[in-house]
Design an enzyme around this catalytic site. Sequence first.
Site, PDB file in Angstrom:
ATOM      1  N   THR A 132       0.818  -1.210   0.000  1.00  0.00           N
ATOM      2  CA  THR A 132       0.000   0.000   0.000  1.00  0.00           C
ATOM      3  C   THR A 132       0.853   1.262   0.000  1.00  0.00           C
ATOM      4  O   THR A 132       2.007   1.246   0.448  1.00  0.00           O
ATOM      5  CB  THR A 132      -0.907   0.014   1.250  1.00  0.00           C
ATOM      6  OG1 THR A 132      -1.568   1.275   1.367  1.00  0.00           O
ATOM      7  CG2 THR A 132      -0.086  -0.202   2.519  1.00  0.00           C
ATOM      8  N   ASP A 133       0.263   2.361  -0.471  1.00  0.00           N
ATOM      9  CA  ASP A 133       0.962   3.653  -0.405  1.00  0.00           C
ATOM     10  C   ASP A 133       1.034   4.188   1.020  1.00  0.00           C
ATOM     11  O   ASP A 133       1.815   5.097   1.314  1.00  0.00           O
ATOM     12  CB  ASP A 133       0.305   4.686  -1.324  1.00  0.00           C
ATOM     13  CG  ASP A 133      -1.164   4.960  -1.004  1.00  0.00           C
ATOM     14  OD1 ASP A 133      -1.717   4.332  -0.072  1.00  0.00           O
ATOM     15  OD2 ASP A 133      -1.773   5.792  -1.699  1.00  0.00           O
ATOM     16  N   GLU A 134       0.260   3.618   1.924  1.00  0.00           N
ATOM     17  CA  GLU A 134       0.228   4.124   3.295  1.00  0.00           C
ATOM     18  C   GLU A 134       1.536   3.901   4.041  1.00  0.00           C
ATOM     19  O   GLU A 134       1.783   4.533   5.074  1.00  0.00           O
ATOM     20  CB  GLU A 134      -0.954   3.521   4.059  1.00  0.00           C
ATOM     21  CG  GLU A 134      -2.299   3.918   3.460  1.00  0.00           C
ATOM     22  CD  GLU A 134      -3.480   3.555   4.337  1.00  0.00           C
ATOM     23  OE1 GLU A 134      -3.347   3.670   5.575  1.00  0.00           O
ATOM     24  OE2 GLU A 134      -4.528   3.178   3.788  1.00  0.00           O
ATOM     25  N   LYS A 162       2.273  -3.254   7.365  1.00  0.00           N
ATOM     26  CA  LYS A 162       2.553  -3.446   5.943  1.00  0.00           C
ATOM     27  C   LYS A 162       3.980  -3.012   5.612  1.00  0.00           C
ATOM     28  O   LYS A 162       4.658  -3.644   4.795  1.00  0.00           O
ATOM     29  CB  LYS A 162       1.555  -2.687   5.079  1.00  0.00           C
ATOM     30  CG  LYS A 162       0.164  -3.297   5.047  1.00  0.00           C
ATOM     31  CD  LYS A 162       0.153  -4.713   4.472  1.00  0.00           C
ATOM     32  CE  LYS A 162       0.453  -4.734   2.988  1.00  0.00           C
ATOM     33  NZ  LYS A 162       0.372  -6.122   2.435  1.00  0.00           N
TER      34      LYS A 162
END
Length: 352
Positions: A132-134, A162
């Site tokens: 994820t971009d998070e 992540k």
Amino acid sequence: MILVTGGAGFIGSNFVLDWFKQSDEDVVNLDLLTYAGNLQNLATIANDPRHNFIQGNIGDIVLVKKILAQYQPRAIINLAAESHVDRSIHGPEDFIQTNILGTFRLLETVRAYWNDLDEMRKKTFRFLHVSTDEVYGSLSAKAPAFTEMHRYEPSSPYSASKASSDHLVHAYHHTYGLPVLTTNCSNNYGPFQFPEKLIPLMIVNALAGKPLPIYGDGLQIRDWLYVTDHCSAIRRVLAAGNPGETYNIGGWNEKPNIEIVNAICTLLEETHPQSNFHDQITYVQDRPGHDVRYAIDARKIERELDWKPLETFDTGIRKTIQWYLDHKSWITDIQKGTYREWIEQNYAERSK
């Protein structure tokens, strides 16, 4: 044969269905079927001999070892993850168990399998880890979008777990030579998304006449990626990506949350002209540590792998709303007691 983990979830089921539209290659689908995993998503291929579903955990070394020995996959797409920030705030342990320990155990089992392959199969094998971009943290309004070189600065238990899994995957390539690929995507939306995420929650609540809860001022910005575009990007990275590389996948659709909700209300009012869904918008207490902005710079995958998203936000959101309008029984079936309890837990106090 490929192995897809988490293939009964939102992105996973879309990936499996899309895979069979593009390929006749068999899929082994390993999914634990937690609250977000749903075999109804895969009903159209329930009797397809190319699809082999197995219920189980990526952290179950004995099971995964048996699957690898039996099916001998040429590639693994790791989509299995706990993926909701709000749930990670209320209960982070599941995220640590699945996203960190589960990924570690999967990598260990896959490494042993890969080591035993002959040289030709060893060379062509791939482990594709979907992230994820998070993991990159939060951006200010005018900061450049995330590139693959952006420093990791996760700010929630979800994004930290992540980020940890990404680091493990990269370490297994650097230390053991395992041919891994990593993708970091922006916010997905589309069919089969569990209605805890912003877009399906707004659609489902609007149709039910319930409040549309907006965190804080609703000005948090996300980049929105239609799920089948994400699926096509994963296929492209699997086919042509260089082992050890990371590819950011985005939709080039940065929008604040309140704009998304207003767009949903407007489109729903086209099909329900007697309703004013905008009146249901309700501002609630913001969640802790809410990131201000995510934005993906997807030029690397465009430049190196010749991939670009096909859907604009306008075409994608129209398709998404129509899918939910056409699948009301799917919505009803997943709104069981545990779902209602979660919505009550997460939003009731905030609304006060």
